[in-house]
Design a protein around this motif. Structure first.
Motif, PDB file in Angstrom:
ATOM      1  N   LEU A 182      82.365  -1.555 -27.166  1.00 13.64           N
ATOM      2  CA  LEU A 182      81.274  -1.289 -26.232  1.00 13.64           C
ATOM      3  C   LEU A 182      81.698  -0.296 -25.154  1.00 13.64           C
ATOM      4  N   ASP A 183      82.939  -0.413 -24.664  1.00 15.71           N
ATOM      5  CA  ASP A 183      83.438   0.557 -23.676  1.00 15.71           C
ATOM      6  C   ASP A 183      83.348   1.974 -24.242  1.00 15.71           C
ATOM      7  N   SER A 184      83.697   2.113 -25.519  1.00 12.50           N
ATOM      8  CA  SER A 184      83.662   3.429 -26.156  1.00 12.50           C
ATOM      9  C   SER A 184      82.231   3.933 -26.308  1.00 12.50           C
ATOM     10  N   SER A 185      81.292   3.010 -26.547  1.00 13.91           N
ATOM     11  CA  SER A 185      79.885   3.394 -26.613  1.00 13.91           C
ATOM     12  C   SER A 185      79.406   3.902 -25.255  1.00 13.91           C
ATOM     13  N   ARG A 186      79.819   3.213 -24.195  1.00 12.48           N
ATOM     14  CA  ARG A 186      79.467   3.672 -22.843  1.00 12.48           C
ATOM     15  C   ARG A 186      80.077   5.046 -22.566  1.00 12.48           C
ATOM     16  N   PHE A 187      81.310   5.221 -23.007  1.00 14.32           N
ATOM     17  CA  PHE A 187      82.013   6.492 -22.851  1.00 14.32           C
ATOM     18  C   PHE A 187      81.236   7.610 -23.554  1.00 14.32           C
ATOM     19  N   ARG A 188      80.829   7.352 -24.794  1.00 12.75           N
ATOM     20  CA  ARG A 188      80.093   8.344 -25.571  1.00 12.75           C
ATOM     21  C   ARG A 188      78.742   8.657 -24.922  1.00 12.75           C
ATOM     22  N   PHE A 189      78.084   7.620 -24.395  1.00 14.26           N
ATOM     23  CA  PHE A 189      76.797   7.835 -23.725  1.00 14.26           C
ATOM     24  C   PHE A 189      76.954   8.732 -22.502  1.00 14.26           C
ATOM     25  N   ALA A 199      74.198  10.870 -28.316  1.00 10.49           N
ATOM     26  CA  ALA A 199      75.469  10.121 -28.267  1.00 10.49           C
ATOM     27  C   ALA A 199      76.060   9.912 -29.652  1.00 10.49           C
ATOM     28  N   GLN A 200      75.229   9.908 -30.700  1.00 11.53           N
ATOM     29  CA  GLN A 200      75.752   9.726 -32.051  1.00 11.53           C
ATOM     30  C   GLN A 200      76.560  10.934 -32.520  1.00 11.53           C
ATOM     31  N   ASP A 201      76.385  12.068 -31.859  1.00  8.13           N
ATOM     32  CA  ASP A 201      77.155  13.262 -32.210  1.00  8.13           C
ATOM     33  C   ASP A 201      78.450  13.371 -31.409  1.00  8.13           C
ATOM     34  N   VAL A 202      78.698  12.390 -30.552  1.00  6.18           N
ATOM     35  CA  VAL A 202      79.908  12.387 -29.722  1.00  6.18           C
ATOM     36  C   VAL A 202      80.919  11.407 -30.306  1.00  6.18           C
ATOM     37  N   GLN A 203      82.137  11.850 -30.519  1.00  4.57           N
ATOM     38  CA  GLN A 203      83.238  10.994 -30.965  1.00  4.57           C
ATOM     39  C   GLN A 203      84.208  10.861 -29.792  1.00  4.57           C
ATOM     40  N   ALA A 204      84.457   9.642 -29.350  1.00  9.41           N
ATOM     41  CA  ALA A 204      85.361   9.435 -28.213  1.00  9.41           C
ATOM     42  C   ALA A 204      85.798   7.973 -28.197  1.00  9.41           C
ATOM     43  N   TYR A 205      87.045   7.739 -27.805  1.00 14.43           N
ATOM     44  CA  TYR A 205      87.591   6.381 -27.814  1.00 14.43           C
ATOM     45  C   TYR A 205      88.112   5.954 -26.448  1.00 14.43           C
ATOM     46  N   ILE A 206      87.796   4.708 -26.116  1.00  8.65           N
ATOM     47  CA  ILE A 206      88.506   3.975 -25.070  1.00  8.65           C
ATOM     48  C   ILE A 206      89.356   2.948 -25.807  1.00  8.65           C
ATOM     49  N   ILE A 207      90.640   2.855 -25.471  1.00  9.29           N
ATOM     50  CA  ILE A 207      91.520   1.894 -26.137  1.00  9.29           C
ATOM     51  C   ILE A 207      92.206   1.015 -25.085  1.00  9.29           C
ATOM     52  N   GLY A 208      93.048   0.107 -25.552  1.00  4.04           N
ATOM     53  CA  GLY A 208      93.804  -0.752 -24.640  1.00  4.04           C
ATOM     54  C   GLY A 208      93.046  -2.014 -24.282  1.00  4.04           C
ATOM     55  N   GLU A 209      93.228  -2.467 -23.061  1.00  9.46           N
ATOM     56  CA  GLU A 209      92.583  -3.691 -22.588  1.00  9.46           C
ATOM     57  C   GLU A 209      91.091  -3.454 -22.385  1.00  9.46           C
ATOM     58  N   HIS A 210      90.300  -4.448 -22.749  1.00 10.37           N
ATOM     59  CA  HIS A 210      88.879  -4.417 -22.392  1.00 10.37           C
ATOM     60  C   HIS A 210      88.790  -4.853 -20.929  1.00 10.37           C
ATOM     61  N   LEU A 244      87.051  14.108 -15.365  1.00 13.19           N
ATOM     62  CA  LEU A 244      87.364  13.191 -16.464  1.00 13.19           C
ATOM     63  C   LEU A 244      87.673  11.795 -15.931  1.00 13.19           C
ATOM     64  N   VAL A 245      88.445  11.744 -14.877  1.00 16.77           N
ATOM     65  CA  VAL A 245      88.813  10.461 -14.265  1.00 16.77           C
ATOM     66  C   VAL A 245      87.570   9.723 -13.797  1.00 16.77           C
ATOM     67  N   ASN A 246      86.636  10.460 -13.214  1.00 10.20           N
ATOM     68  CA  ASN A 246      85.415   9.829 -12.709  1.00 10.20           C
ATOM     69  C   ASN A 246      84.545   9.286 -13.839  1.00 10.20           C
ATOM     70  N   ILE A 247      84.530   9.987 -14.970  1.00 10.96           N
ATOM     71  CA  ILE A 247      83.772   9.481 -16.123  1.00 10.96           C
ATOM     72  C   ILE A 247      84.373   8.159 -16.598  1.00 10.96           C
ATOM     73  N   HIS A 248      85.705   8.097 -16.655  1.00  9.43           N
ATOM     74  CA  HIS A 248      86.361   6.844 -17.065  1.00  9.43           C
ATOM     75  C   HIS A 248      86.077   5.724 -16.070  1.00  9.43           C
ATOM     76  N   LYS A 249      86.112   6.044 -14.786  1.00 16.05           N
ATOM     77  CA  LYS A 249      85.801   5.029 -13.765  1.00 16.05           C
ATOM     78  C   LYS A 249      84.383   4.492 -13.953  1.00 16.05           C
ATOM     79  N   GLU A 250      83.472   5.395 -14.297  1.00 15.74           N
ATOM     80  CA  GLU A 250      82.091   4.980 -14.517  1.00 15.74           C
ATOM     81  C   GLU A 250      81.984   4.048 -15.722  1.00 15.74           C
TER      82      GLU A 250
END
Length: 350
Positions: A182-189, A199-210, A244-250
């Motif tokens: 779900l974090d990765s879906s938010r990232f892609r959105f 968003a379906q055309d965006v490939q991006a991953y969040i990994i590690g701890e949820h 980039l950092v701000n997008i991750h924070k979001e």
């Protein structure tokens, strides 16, 4: 030189491309034989559990859906409410009980049940209460469905997936945490919204701890197959790392905002878990960032710990983990997160 043929007949150099791209997981077991009757059980009929149930029903994935909860009146009410929609849905048998025998012969057991945090309660104390709850849930599921795949959605998902694995005695590939899917879906959105694309055309991953220590894989971002950061560098287009950092924070703050506004999260996690269930039960072999036994990957050597990594999901559960390149900084963040989780696990006595 002898050439290796792929199934389509195309000649390939004598390289094991799949073997280089994917890494096998530890303590794996083969897939259960396919069955004409697919059964999914959901443990916990709160907002998250029912969002998952509703989404699964609309996707015509299961022949039978079993619901389990400790509150009999609410449980029966939720069952009846879903049954009354039968005329608008694909045909699915819906059953419910406080007794875990109703989950017998499930293909997939989804656990959303968990203790609520009391104001002022420490994270460790909440974990102890959830472990006590899992000591009742997991053995009951294993007894009723010894060949099932367990999917843990309850938070903190990484530690509770580890707990479920230890309590179940299952091979690691059959115990999966919903992790950062779900974090990765938010990232892609957020990236799609920033670039005004689907968003379906965006490939991006969040990994590690949820959670707060999740790791954004910036080099993994591509839009329409075009790697974004390398594209910007080749075109000498400047961008600020702070953006980039701000997008991750979001991404991290998304759930907090939803909870603050409506009191809980439900629909996005419902779609996320249904997405994982589809990949597993339909043997789609798609790549999802989910919580898996991460020991040995990216030099994680602090002990047995579950973290989200991009994994290939199919009928056997976790099939492989993709060898995604990560930077030294990202790897260090991943290992730091693993150590933090390990410190908490060691206090649980599981």
């Amino acid at each position: 030189m002898a050439m290796k043929k792929d199934p389509s007949g195309t000649s390939l150099a004598g390289l094991d491309i799949a073997g280089a791209f994917f890494a096998p997981i530890q303590q794996s077991a083969p897939a259960s034989p396919p069955k004409p009757h697919i059964k999914i059980s959901i443990i916990g009929t709160g907002n998250v559990g029912m969002a998952i149930a509703q989404t699964l029903l609309t996707q015509d994935l299961a022949d039978e859906l079993a619901l389990v909860d400790a509150l009999p009146d609410k449980l029966r009410g939720e069952m009846l409410d879903l049954q009354h929609a039968a005329a608008f849905l694909p045909r699915t048998k819906i059953v419910a009980s406080t007794d875990y025998s109703v989950t017998a012969m499930s293909d997939l057991c989804i656990v959303t049940a968990g203790a609520r945090q009391i104001p002022g309660e420490s994270r460790l104390n909440l974990l102890h209460r959830n472990v006590a709850l899992f000591k009742k849930i997991i053995p009951s599921l294993v007894e009723s469905s010894p060949d099932a795949i367990l999917m843990i959605v309850s938070n903190p998902v990484d530690i509770l997936t580890y707990v479920a694995w230890k309590l179940s005695g299952f091979p690691s590939n059959r115990v999966i945490g919903s992790g950062t899917n779900l974090d990765s879906s938010r990232f892609r959105f957020l990236i799609a919204d920033h670039l005004d694309v689907n968003a379906q055309d965006v490939q991006a991953y969040i990994i590690g701890e949820h959670g707060d220590s999740s790791v954004a894989l910036w080099s993994s971002i591509s839009v329409g197959g075009v790697p974004i950061l390398s594209f910007l560098e080749r075109r000498q287009i400047a961008y600020e790392k702070e953006t980039l950092v701000n997008i991750h924070k979001e991404v991290v703050n998304c759930a907090y905002e939803v909870i603050q506004l409506k009191g809980y999260t439900s629909w996005a996690v419902g779609y996320s878990v249904a997405n994982l269930a589809w990949s597993i039960l339909r043997d789609q072999r798609r790549i999802h960032p989910v919580s898996v036994l991460a020991t040995g990957f990216h030099e994680i050597d602090c002990g047995e710990v579950f973290l989200s990594l991009p994994a290939q999901l199919g009928r056997s559960g976790v099939m492989t983990v993709i060898n995604v390149p990560i930077s030294d900084e990202e790897a260090e963040q991943l290992r730091s997160s693993a150590k933090t989780i390990m410190e908490l696990q060691e206090q649980l006595g599981v």
